[in-house]
Design a protein around this motif. Structure first.
Motif, PDB file in Angstrom:
ATOM      1  N   GLN A 354     122.259 106.567 -40.515  1.00  0.00           N
ATOM      2  CA  GLN A 354     121.403 105.408 -40.289  1.00  0.00           C
ATOM      3  C   GLN A 354     119.965 105.662 -40.760  1.00  0.00           C
ATOM      4  O   GLN A 354     119.285 104.760 -41.232  1.00  0.00           O
ATOM      5  CB  GLN A 354     121.413 105.033 -38.803  1.00  0.00           C
ATOM      6  N   MET A 355     119.512 106.901 -40.646  1.00  0.00           N
ATOM      7  CA  MET A 355     118.181 107.252 -41.146  1.00  0.00           C
ATOM      8  C   MET A 355     118.118 107.100 -42.667  1.00  0.00           C
ATOM      9  O   MET A 355     117.118 106.615 -43.214  1.00  0.00           O
ATOM     10  CB  MET A 355     117.823 108.671 -40.726  1.00  0.00           C
ATOM     11  N   MET A 356     119.190 107.494 -43.351  1.00  0.00           N
ATOM     12  CA  MET A 356     119.225 107.347 -44.813  1.00  0.00           C
ATOM     13  C   MET A 356     119.186 105.873 -45.208  1.00  0.00           C
ATOM     14  O   MET A 356     118.480 105.487 -46.143  1.00  0.00           O
ATOM     15  CB  MET A 356     120.469 108.035 -45.373  1.00  0.00           C
ATOM     16  N   TYR A 357     119.950 105.053 -44.493  1.00  0.00           N
ATOM     17  CA  TYR A 357     119.925 103.619 -44.773  1.00  0.00           C
ATOM     18  C   TYR A 357     118.522 103.057 -44.559  1.00  0.00           C
ATOM     19  O   TYR A 357     117.992 102.305 -45.383  1.00  0.00           O
ATOM     20  CB  TYR A 357     120.895 102.881 -43.840  1.00  0.00           C
ATOM     21  N   SER A 358     117.933 103.390 -43.434  1.00  0.00           N
ATOM     22  CA  SER A 358     116.633 102.832 -43.062  1.00  0.00           C
ATOM     23  C   SER A 358     115.556 103.188 -44.083  1.00  0.00           C
ATOM     24  O   SER A 358     114.746 102.339 -44.465  1.00  0.00           O
ATOM     25  CB  SER A 358     116.226 103.329 -41.669  1.00  0.00           C
ATOM     26  N   LYS A 359     115.550 104.429 -44.542  1.00  0.00           N
ATOM     27  CA  LYS A 359     114.548 104.839 -45.516  1.00  0.00           C
ATOM     28  C   LYS A 359     114.677 104.050 -46.818  1.00  0.00           C
ATOM     29  O   LYS A 359     113.680 103.772 -47.488  1.00  0.00           O
ATOM     30  CB  LYS A 359     114.663 106.337 -45.791  1.00  0.00           C
ATOM     31  N   LYS A 360     115.902 103.670 -47.162  1.00  0.00           N
ATOM     32  CA  LYS A 360     116.113 102.877 -48.372  1.00  0.00           C
ATOM     33  C   LYS A 360     115.602 101.447 -48.218  1.00  0.00           C
ATOM     34  O   LYS A 360     115.383 100.749 -49.207  1.00  0.00           O
ATOM     35  CB  LYS A 360     117.609 102.806 -48.705  1.00  0.00           C
ATOM     36  N   GLY A 361     115.437 101.003 -46.971  1.00  0.00           N
ATOM     37  CA  GLY A 361     115.055  99.620 -46.730  1.00  0.00           C
ATOM     38  C   GLY A 361     116.229  98.754 -46.312  1.00  0.00           C
ATOM     39  O   GLY A 361     116.169  97.526 -46.394  1.00  0.00           O
ATOM     40  N   LEU A 362     117.319  99.394 -45.876  1.00  0.00           N
ATOM     41  CA  LEU A 362     118.471  98.677 -45.336  1.00  0.00           C
ATOM     42  C   LEU A 362     118.384  98.725 -43.817  1.00  0.00           C
ATOM     43  O   LEU A 362     118.222  99.801 -43.231  1.00  0.00           O
ATOM     44  CB  LEU A 362     119.771  99.326 -45.804  1.00  0.00           C
ATOM     45  N   MET A 363     118.504  97.576 -43.163  1.00  0.00           N
ATOM     46  CA  MET A 363     118.353  97.531 -41.723  1.00  0.00           C
ATOM     47  C   MET A 363     119.417  98.369 -41.022  1.00  0.00           C
ATOM     48  O   MET A 363     120.611  98.161 -41.230  1.00  0.00           O
ATOM     49  CB  MET A 363     118.438  96.082 -41.216  1.00  0.00           C
ATOM     50  N   PRO A 364     119.005  99.325 -40.193  1.00  0.00           N
ATOM     51  CA  PRO A 364     119.982 100.111 -39.434  1.00  0.00           C
ATOM     52  C   PRO A 364     120.607  99.265 -38.328  1.00  0.00           C
ATOM     53  O   PRO A 364     120.086  98.200 -37.969  1.00  0.00           O
ATOM     54  CB  PRO A 364     119.140 101.246 -38.855  1.00  0.00           C
ATOM     55  N   VAL A 365     121.711  99.751 -37.789  1.00  0.00           N
ATOM     56  CA  VAL A 365     122.400  98.996 -36.737  1.00  0.00           C
ATOM     57  C   VAL A 365     122.238  99.649 -35.369  1.00  0.00           C
ATOM     58  O   VAL A 365     122.647  99.064 -34.361  1.00  0.00           O
ATOM     59  CB  VAL A 365     123.901  98.827 -37.051  1.00  0.00           C
ATOM     60  N   ILE A 366     121.654 100.853 -35.329  1.00  0.00           N
ATOM     61  CA  ILE A 366     121.458 101.495 -34.028  1.00  0.00           C
ATOM     62  C   ILE A 366     120.035 101.236 -33.534  1.00  0.00           C
ATOM     63  O   ILE A 366     119.103 101.084 -34.323  1.00  0.00           O
ATOM     64  CB  ILE A 366     121.749 103.014 -34.092  1.00  0.00           C
ATOM     65  N   ASN A 367     119.913 101.194 -32.232  1.00  0.00           N
ATOM     66  CA  ASN A 367     118.626 100.887 -31.611  1.00  0.00           C
ATOM     67  C   ASN A 367     117.872 102.187 -31.359  1.00  0.00           C
ATOM     68  O   ASN A 367     117.828 102.700 -30.249  1.00  0.00           O
ATOM     69  CB  ASN A 367     118.855 100.121 -30.302  1.00  0.00           C
ATOM     70  N   ASP A 368     117.283 102.717 -32.426  1.00  0.00           N
ATOM     71  CA  ASP A 368     116.594 103.998 -32.359  1.00  0.00           C
ATOM     72  C   ASP A 368     115.196 103.819 -32.953  1.00  0.00           C
ATOM     73  O   ASP A 368     115.057 103.537 -34.145  1.00  0.00           O
ATOM     74  CB  ASP A 368     117.381 105.050 -33.149  1.00  0.00           C
ATOM     75  N   PRO A 369     114.128 103.977 -32.159  1.00  0.00           N
ATOM     76  CA  PRO A 369     112.760 103.758 -32.650  1.00  0.00           C
ATOM     77  C   PRO A 369     112.400 104.617 -33.857  1.00  0.00           C
ATOM     78  O   PRO A 369     111.719 104.149 -34.780  1.00  0.00           O
ATOM     79  CB  PRO A 369     111.891 104.116 -31.441  1.00  0.00           C
ATOM     80  N   GLU A 370     112.842 105.871 -33.865  1.00  0.00           N
ATOM     81  CA  GLU A 370     112.516 106.762 -34.984  1.00  0.00           C
ATOM     82  C   GLU A 370     113.160 106.282 -36.282  1.00  0.00           C
ATOM     83  O   GLU A 370     112.547 106.324 -37.355  1.00  0.00           O
ATOM     84  CB  GLU A 370     112.986 108.184 -34.666  1.00  0.00           C
ATOM     85  N   VAL A 371     114.394 105.797 -36.182  1.00  0.00           N
ATOM     86  CA  VAL A 371     115.097 105.293 -37.358  1.00  0.00           C
ATOM     87  C   VAL A 371     114.405 104.029 -37.873  1.00  0.00           C
ATOM     88  O   VAL A 371     114.211 103.857 -39.088  1.00  0.00           O
ATOM     89  CB  VAL A 371     116.576 105.024 -37.024  1.00  0.00           C
ATOM     90  N   LYS A 372     114.029 103.147 -36.980  1.00  0.00           N
ATOM     91  CA  LYS A 372     113.334 101.924 -37.385  1.00  0.00           C
ATOM     92  C   LYS A 372     111.978 102.231 -38.016  1.00  0.00           C
ATOM     93  O   LYS A 372     111.555 101.572 -38.969  1.00  0.00           O
ATOM     94  CB  LYS A 372     113.145 100.999 -36.172  1.00  0.00           C
ATOM     95  N   GLN A 373     111.302 103.229 -37.465  1.00  0.00           N
ATOM     96  CA  GLN A 373     109.972 103.582 -37.963  1.00  0.00           C
ATOM     97  C   GLN A 373     110.034 104.038 -39.420  1.00  0.00           C
ATOM     98  O   GLN A 373     109.072 103.869 -40.178  1.00  0.00           O
ATOM     99  CB  GLN A 373     109.377 104.697 -37.092  1.00  0.00           C
TER     100      GLN A 373
END
Length: 445
Positions: A354-373
């Motif tokens: 999910q961190m890899m997705y998020s860094k690319k600009g793809l919305m993650p599906v887990i509710n994790d503040p660090e991943v969203k950040q």
């Protein structure tokens, strides 16, 4: 369902994934029987080689092999180098009915929630993953609120898939058009009436070029902030004559089209102005589209000096955006190694993936503040207002049915006729409702 119907479904669904981990089990300990003293010790039997794992993924998203690899394929192949992944995208020669007729095994299906159930049910591929989720100890509480509820509600209480990435709606804008006419850029937190005023300032002609202020992909209607489904989940009757649809079509379709230039362009295109007017001809100043846009066609957006803002909201629903559209992987009923397939999906929902997705600009599906950040920090597009994606609270996800794509097509058709002035709002909604009800009844038969 006839092959003709299924082929139409799969072709139309190509609009706007997997990982696996080893499934070898440890050998059971065996207790040797007592042997006579004179008997030589029995030689240990050689360990049986593990069965090779191949997972076949089918989708009708329209994602090419390269597109799939850039988003999902590279991640799972890196994590599971000993597994073989085959990705099949729906196209002539490899449609779902053709694959089934050829006895091609399909282990996983990939689609967003809107079309996942219609795709899965059309080939009798849906499989309830509830028991596998439990045995693999997947914590469903880690997901964003509404996602699992939305998936279960659409599956009649069953868990036919899990989300791996999420998709929201934002407003993209061409900075050069705003600069040309000296108009301030749109901001997060706008209301729809403010957007209408802003769009009017940008709908103007400069030389031979006719600029349009705003247009929206009509998929936003299907994921509307009022959380009105296309079909009533209990009766499977169209909802178009219910309260709310007038407001939605007025806001998303009619007000942006209240200009002869917009109607003229729709007549030429035979459709509402779309992303090509934003990226190719660059005549569209603002475009409401999916948050996945920059990752789906990065080479196209590189042509535009663009940024994004949160989609406007209704004054009586401040801060409530559209529904999100989770993209799902589901194990099929014919999958030969369901445990391996489950471990694949499980990995894609871990914090690492999910961190890899998020860094690319793809919305993650887990509710994790660090991943969203981390959202967008690894994208090739820099100095973008990525926080716009999370500015609004997503509306609750409505139930999707096995007739979603069919009914959606009917609504899209009447929206275009509204823009062209060939119908009034009440007539269009009533006619769309009648057509949709008839179409669903025919499909059921």
């Amino acid at each position: 369902m006839t092959n003709k119907r299924l082929k139409c479904l799969l072709s139309a669904a190509a609009l706007v994934w997997i990982a696996a981990c080893g499934t070898g089990s440890s050998d059971n300990e065996t207790k040797s029987a007592e042997l006579p003293e004179s008997a030589p010790p029995k030689a240990a039997e050689p360990a049986k080689p593990k069965e090779p794992v191949e997972l076949v993924i089918f989708s009708n998203t329209g994602d090419s092999q390269e597109g799939f690899n850039s988003i999902h394929g590279n991640i799972i192949r890196q994590k599971f180098p000993d597994y073989t992944f085959t990705y099949i995208q729906n196209k002539p020669g490899s449609t779902l009915p053709e694959l089934i007729a050829q006895k091609q095994r399909i282990d996983l299906i990939y689609q967003n929630i809107s079309y996942f159930y219609e795709l899965g049910s059309s080939g009798n591929l849906l499989y309830d993953m509830t028991e596998l989720v439990q045995t693999n100890k997947i914590d469903l509480g880690k997901f964003e609120p509404t996602l699992i509820d939305g998936i279960r509600n659409s599956g009649g209480g069953k868990l036919y898939g899990l989300p791996v990435t999420n998709v929201g709606f934002v407003m993209y804008y061409n900075k050069e058009i705003f600069d040309k006419f000296g108009v301030p850029y749109p901001k997060d937190g706008m209301y729809w009436d403010e957007l209408t005023e802003l769009a009017a300032k940008l709908t103007r002609k400069e030389g031979d070029k006719q600029y349009l202020g705003f247009a929206t992909d009509l998929f936003a209607l299907m994921n509307n902030p009022l959380s009105i489904p296309l079909l009533d989940p209990k009766t499977e009757k169209p909802t178009f004559t219910q309260d709310g649809w007038n407001k939605l079509l007025e806001t998303f379709v009619l007000k942006p089209a209240d200009n002869p230039a917009y109607k003229d362009r729709t007549a030429v295109l035979k459709n509402i102005p779309y992303r090509f007017e934003f990226t190719n001809s660059q005549e569209l100043a603002m475009f409401a589209f999916i948050s996945k846009f920059p990752q789906a066609v990065p080479e196209t957006l590189e042509k535009v000096n663009w940024d994004m803002a949160a989609l406007p909201t209704f004054r009586d629903l401040p801060g409530v955006g559209t529904q999100t559209t989770p993209e799902m992987f589901g194990i099929t009923s014919m999958a030969s190694n369901k445990q391996a397939a489950m471990e694949v999906i499980h990995y894609l929902t871990t914090k690492e993936a999910q961190m890899m997705y998020s860094k690319k600009g793809l919305m993650p599906v887990i509710n994790d503040p660090e991943v969203k950040q981390a959202f967008g920090t690894g994208s090739s597009f820099q100095n973008i207002n990525w926080k716009a994606v999370y500015y609004n609270k997503p509306a609750p996800i409505t139930v999707r049915t096995n007739y979603q794509l069919t009914v959606e097509g009917i609504l899209r058709k009447h929206a275009v006729q509204l823009v062209l002035g060939n119908s009034d709002l009440n007539t269009a909604l009533r006619t769309a409702s009648e057509e949709a009800e008839k179409a669903v009844a025919e499909l059921k038969r």
